[in-house]
Structures are given as C-alpha cells and as structure tokens.
Design an enzyme around this catalytic site. Structure first.
Site, PDB file in Angstrom:
ATOM      1  N   ASP A 354      -5.047   0.703   2.960  1.00 11.20           N
ATOM      2  CA  ASP A 354      -5.301   0.010   4.229  1.00 11.20           C
ATOM      3  C   ASP A 354      -6.050  -1.303   4.038  1.00 11.20           C
ATOM      4  O   ASP A 354      -6.784  -1.493   3.080  1.00 11.20           O
ATOM      5  CB  ASP A 354      -6.081   0.914   5.204  1.00 11.20           C
ATOM      6  CG  ASP A 354      -7.457   1.268   4.697  1.00 11.20           C
ATOM      7  OD1 ASP A 354      -7.562   1.654   3.523  1.00 11.20           O
ATOM      8  OD2 ASP A 354      -8.432   1.142   5.460  1.00 11.20           O
ATOM      9  N   GLU A 355      -5.820  -2.177   4.990  1.00 12.25           N
ATOM     10  CA  GLU A 355      -6.641  -3.369   5.209  1.00 12.25           C
ATOM     11  C   GLU A 355      -6.856  -4.265   3.986  1.00 12.25           C
ATOM     12  O   GLU A 355      -7.953  -4.745   3.756  1.00 12.25           O
ATOM     13  CB  GLU A 355      -8.014  -2.944   5.781  1.00 12.25           C
ATOM     14  CG  GLU A 355      -7.893  -2.298   7.145  1.00 12.25           C
ATOM     15  CD  GLU A 355      -9.241  -1.917   7.753  1.00 12.25           C
ATOM     16  OE1 GLU A 355      -9.307  -1.885   8.993  1.00 12.25           O
ATOM     17  OE2 GLU A 355     -10.208  -1.654   7.021  1.00 12.25           O
TER      18      GLU A 355
HETATM   19  C1  TNX Z   1     -10.608   1.218  10.031  1.00  7.43           C
HETATM   20  S1  TNX Z   1      -7.899   2.381  10.027  1.00  7.43           S
HETATM   21  C2  TNX Z   1     -10.570   1.659   8.733  1.00  7.43           C
HETATM   22  C3  TNX Z   1     -11.812   2.070   8.067  1.00  7.43           C
HETATM   23  C4  TNX Z   1     -12.988   1.942   8.970  1.00  7.43           C
HETATM   24  C5  TNX Z   1     -12.618   2.351  10.381  1.00  7.43           C
HETATM   25  C6  TNX Z   1     -13.753   2.346  11.352  1.00  7.43           C
HETATM   26  C7  TNX Z   1      -8.305   2.456   8.486  1.00  7.43           C
HETATM   27  C8  TNX Z   1      -7.356   3.115   7.623  1.00  7.43           C
HETATM   28  N1  TNX Z   1      -9.439   1.874   8.021  1.00  7.43           N
HETATM   29  O1  TNX Z   1     -12.005   1.368   6.884  1.00  7.43           O
HETATM   30  O2  TNX Z   1     -14.006   2.748   8.486  1.00  7.43           O
HETATM   31  O3  TNX Z   1     -11.626   1.475  10.838  1.00  7.43           O
HETATM   32  O4  TNX Z   1     -13.377   2.872  12.581  1.00  7.43           O
END
Ligand code: TNX
Length: 605
Positions: A354-355
């Site tokens: 993710d991200e």
């Molecule tokens: C999104 S959605 C993240 C996390 C954070 C969270 C906090 C996702 C896979 N990753 O890294 O902790 O939001 O709500």
C-alpha cells in the site's frame, strides 16, 4: 448524536428499544439454522464431557470454559456412550471444514462435526447458551443448530508496528476472536515506525528497527506522522516479539483454530527495515566485510524525491537491488521456520503493497540501469510489476500464497497519477489475494473490490468506511481515532452488505432514491467475481493506539459486527429497511446485554 454521512441518514439511528432477555438472539454470530421450541434443558457439569479421541483438545478446552462457569473442575472422558453433560461426536456427513451441529435436547447436549474446527465452533455456540456463572447446574434453551460460515476468511488485522502491542495483549485478542468465530489474525508486523518480530540472522531488524526513533538525530529531525512519529517518551514505541514469543502466539492461535498471517510491509512503509539494513551495512563495511550490502534495501545514490502519505521521504525499498530480494527471501524463510516449529505451516503471507508514493525510484541509478538493460521494462512504473512478480516467485517457491493490499494489484500510471488495475495473468494465476480497503464513501472507488474480484484476484472486503476500527466512533472531539474514512461505530460493520452493494443501486424497495454519493462506483460483481471474494477483514491501525485499554476500546464491540457479517448467512434485510431496523435492534441488544458483560469477564480462555 451527529449524522455523519448520507448513508447514516439512510440507515442508522432508528430508535433502539430494550428487548427482554428471553428475546435476545441465542447465538452470535447468527447461525445458518437455529430452531427452538421453548423447552429447556438442564446441564449438570458433574456428568462431565464425553468425547471421541480426535477431539481431545477441544474437550479439554470446553472443560476449562465450563469450570469457569461452574466454579469447579469438569471431568472429560473418551468414548461415545454413557452419561454426559456434553458429548463431542464425529459425524462424517457434515462436510464443511468449519461446520457443526449442536443439539440441546432432553436426552443430552451433543456437538457433531467432522473436523476439530467444527467442534470448536460448536463449543463457542454452546458457550453462548450458558450463563456467565452458575451454581450447581444451568438451564439452557433447547435448540437445534446447523451451522457453517458464510465466508471462509474472517479476519482481524492488528497493527503492532506503529505502536507495539504486547504478546499478552495479542493472546487476549485471540481469545476474543475465538468467541465470535473469527479465524484469521493478520499481524501487521513492520512499518515505517517499527519492525516487531525477531528474525534469526538479522538482529538489526529488531534491535534498531524495533525502536521508535532509530537514532537520536532522527528523533529531533523527523516529522511526526499523524501521531505515530518519534516519541521518546512513549514506551509502546519500542518492542518486538522474540522468536519464542511469536511461536507462542502461533501455538495459542492454532489451539483456537485461528490462522496467523504475518505481514512484511513493502516496498513502501518500509522505513524501519531500510534503516536497520543500512545500519547493518555500515557496521559490516567498517569491519571490512565484503558482503556488507548483502541485505541492503536502499540504493545509496538514489536522489529520488517523494513524500509518503505519512510524510516520510525515505521509506520505500528499491526494486532494482538483488539484495532486496535476498532480504525478502531471508525474512520469509525465517518466518516459515517459526511457523513450522509451531506446527502452523505458513501457506499464505502478506507482502504489503500500500501507499507507495509517486516519485520513488526515478532518480535511483540502480533502477535506471535496470530499465536501460531490460527489453521489457520501459518506464519506472513497470518496476511495480517487476517487483511483485519477483516477490510472488519467492513466496510461491516456498509454498505460500501471496497476499497484499489492493495497490499491489494495481499500479500508478504516469498519465494521471491514478492507480489502475494490473490485468496480469502472472499474478492472477498465482492466486494473489488482496485486501481491498478503498470504499471510502463518495470517493469513486466503491466498486474496486468487485473490479479486482472480477479481474481474477482473491478479494478480502476490508473497506475503511465499515471495517477500519481506528476510525473514531462518532464525530465528537472526545472520541479518539482518525476520521479520514468516516466514523465507524458498531452499526457500520453490521450493516455492510457483502456482494450486494449494487443490487439496489438506484432506489430502495419503497422506491425512494438512494443518496447518489453511495453509488458512484460503476462495476457490478460478476458470478465469477463473487466466487473470488473470500471474506471480510477488520483492521486496527495503531498510530493513535498507545495502550491496551485504547486498543480494546477501538475494537470492541465493533469486532462483533464484523464477525456477524462474515459468519452469518446473507441477511434477509438487505432489501428491506424495516427488516434491517429489527435486525439491528436485536443485534445492538444482544451485544449490549449479553456480550459486553461477557467481554468484561473474559480472561484467559
Ligand atoms: C491507511 S489503507 C493505511 C495505514 C494507516 C491507516 C490509518 C492502508 C492499507 N494503509 O498505513 O495506518 O490508513 O487509518
């Protein structure tokens, strides 16, 4: 209470009414079939538990549960006949892996199943028919239950990386999960802020990566990330599970028919591992070791500039370095060894995804060289497929199914910065499973889980708007937690409608138009897609969770809503608002009147 989204206006806050204890649902999550005729049955614990030999562990477990209820030991004996308070019987005609039958009738109480898991879930159902404590005997409602879960994958994901959560706390959560038949614990064990499990041969991972601020300099210069940044005063920032701790967690989970899936976050959210491996390389280089960079995750000459969602600028592993894959292979091999030692084989592993921010890898000489030399790789975006293809090969070779966040099956395009699905048979053929989190209402991605499932990925429904338990309960300054995905109170996990979101897309049954913002997604689920949806996951991210009390506050009782939706049959109320209100009223009542008191007394079992 404040209404928070259009959906709230539609669904919630019908006045709840107090139900008499006799009208509460008998078992939570709701069984597939339950019949009762009003009769009662007396359970006398003096008669003990009779079990077939294969169910010995379950008999011992039940004996301990009953001992707590009745305040004295409850004997167990092998066999099929004779007097018994409860009988555990093998029945090969019950074919579901987790299915069971429970008979509470005049001539005795019997749980039938063909598997240990089935018997275990029968015990959990029986437990809910018992009072929390009883003197002498207990009177139970006579019931006939035939039960099996709707979804095979019923998961709770716990972030122990942002703030560490102790082994004792994890064991406690496993106890809670088992009451409600939640069968998977996804442990988010590494992130930017910490690496939380000992890996034999790579001590820097925990000794450096397991501390919140990796050096004193960093503590002074780093930006806090939504409350999860360096905080020397916060004890939860430092900590990890030793090998022995992790094996103990695995064994405890296995005894409760819970599978633990470790997550190693990559390539983004990888800062703790990156810094630990940089420190290792520096130390070994100083000592003249020619293999100093053997496990290095970062290109020392990388000049790429990026900011992650949480403001890190150096948290993404480099896909062009052979040492990155050596690291991944080493870590997965060591994790598998611990699982093998615990008798809980590692057949599925979560490899993050993710991200990862835009801008990564662009100015890495190692990446530029790889792109220049490869005929297939043309653009830095292509490195995403290159990376996950190699990760898939590493874990598949070890007999593990690959699992990741939704972005692992997508990639950022150079055109518009959006994520698009990778329609790539390479992944699909390998049973790639994805947690799909982006159902943030009104964001345009509500159909993402369906698109990915239609596209051949195994999909776990993990929508933020319903299942991120780090979202605050309510819009109220006193309520802790995030709210970027809305507010998540008990009703949100309860009213989520798996596989059905678009069936009634335009209007409800009374012909009232539904709020358009809920239904901006375009794609419907195909029958093939539906067959790829394996279950539901709830998640507690822990940036804001710095104590066991806060952890339990955020998770309970929301977890019960998730358990209900993952186990119970497709509810009839999905087309009927009045039916929904009645179901919600019953659910809120049973949670409040019977389950919260149980949770308050739950302690070791
Ligand atoms: C999104 S959605 C993240 C996390 C954070 C969270 C906090 C996702 C896979 N990753 O890294 O902790 O939001 O709500």
């Amino acid at each position: 209470k404040v209404q928070t989204t259009p959906e709230d206006v539609y669904r919630r806050n019908e006045a709840l009414s107090l139900l008499p204890a006799g009208q509460l649902p008998r078992i939570l999550p709701t069984p597939a079939v339950i019949r009762e005729g009003g009769a009662t049955v007396v359970l006398d614990p003096k008669n003990g538990i009779v079990y077939e030999p294969v169910f010995r562990a379950e008999a011992d477990y039940l004996s301990l549960l009953m001992a707590k209820v009745f305040g004295k030991p409850v004997l167990t004996a092998q066999g099929t006949t004779g007097k018994a308070a409860v009988r555990l019987v093998k029945d090969a005609s019950i074919t579901g892996k987790e299915a069971y039958k429970l008979q509470v009738q005049e001539d005795g109480i019997t749980i039938f199943a063909s598997t240990n898991a089935g018997i275990f879930y029968g015990i959990q159902s029986l437990r809910q028919l018992l009072p929390l404590t009883a003197k002498g005997t207990a009177t139970l409602p006579a019931v006939q239950v035939e039960d099996a879960p709707r979804f095979a994958f019923r998961s709770f994901s716990l972030d122990v990386a942002r703030n560490f959560h102790s082994k004792a706390q994890v064991l406690r959560m496993l106890d809670v999960m088992s009451v409600y038949k939640v069968n998977t614990l996804h442990l988010h064990m590494s992130d930017d802020e910490g690496w939380r499990v000992e890996i034999a041969g790579l001590p820097e991972l925990t000794q450096i990566g397991g501390r919140r601020a990796h050096t004193l300099d960093e503590m002074e210069s780093l930006q806090p990330a939504y409350g999860s940044g360096p905080d020397a005063g916060n004890a939860a920032g430092t900590g990890w599970y030793t090998r022995a701790d992790y094996i103990e967690i695995l064994r405890y989970a296995k005894a409760r028919h819970i599978k633990v899936i470790p997550e190693v976050e990559m390539p983004g959210h990888g800062r703790a591992a990156i810094k630990a491996m940089e420190a290792r390389a520096a130390k070994l280089a100083k000592a003249g070791d020619p293999n100093a960079n053997a496990y290095r995750l970062s290109d020392p000459d990388d000049k790429s500039q990026y900011r992650s969602v949480q403001e890190w600028k150096d948290n993404v592993m480099n896909p062009a370095l052979p040492s990155t894959y050596k690291f991944i292979e080493k870590v997965t091999t060591e994790l598998a060894a611990m699982h093998a030692e615990a008798g809980a084989p590692l057949d599925i592993i979560h490899m993050g995804g993710d991200e990862t921010p835009g801008g990564v890898w662009e100015k890495s000489p190692a990446c530029q060289k790889l792109l220049a030399e490869s005929a297939e790789l043309n653009h830095v975006d292509d490195l995403w497929i290159y990376f996950y293809d190699k990760v898939a090969q590493i874990v598949n070779k070890q007999g593990m199914q690959l699992y990741g966040w939704e972005e692992a099956g997508m990639r950022r395009t150079q055109l518009d910065g959006n994520n698009v699905m990778i329609v790539n048979p390479v992944f699909g053929n390998r049973n790639f499973q994805l947690d799909v989190w982006n159902n943030v209402m009104g964001g345009g991605m509500e159909d993402l889980s369906y698109r990915l499932a239609n596209g051949g990925y195994k999909v776990v429904l993990s929508g933020v708007a319903n299942y991120y338990f780090d979202m605050a309960y309510q819009r109220d300054y006193d309520e802790p937690g995030f709210y970027w995905g809305g507010y998540v109170d008990l009703d949100k996990p309860f009213y989520f409608i798996p596989l059905d979101l678009y069936k009634n897309a335009k209007e409800d049954d009374a012909g009232n138009p539904l709020p358009a913002s809920i239904f901006v997604g375009k794609d419907r689920l195909t029958a093939y897609g539906a067959s790829n949806i394996v279950g539901i996951q709830s998640a507690l991210w822990s940036e804001t969770v710095k104590s066991p009390e806060r952890l339990e506050y955020m998770v309970l009782p929301k977890l019960l809503g998730m358990a209900e939706r993952a186990w119970a049959p497709d509810p009839a109320w999905t087309k009927d608002l009045a039916g929904y209100n009645e179901a919600w009223n019953k659910f809120a009542n049973v949670v409040g009147q019977r389950e919260i008191p149980r949770l308050a007394t739950l302690n070791g079992g």
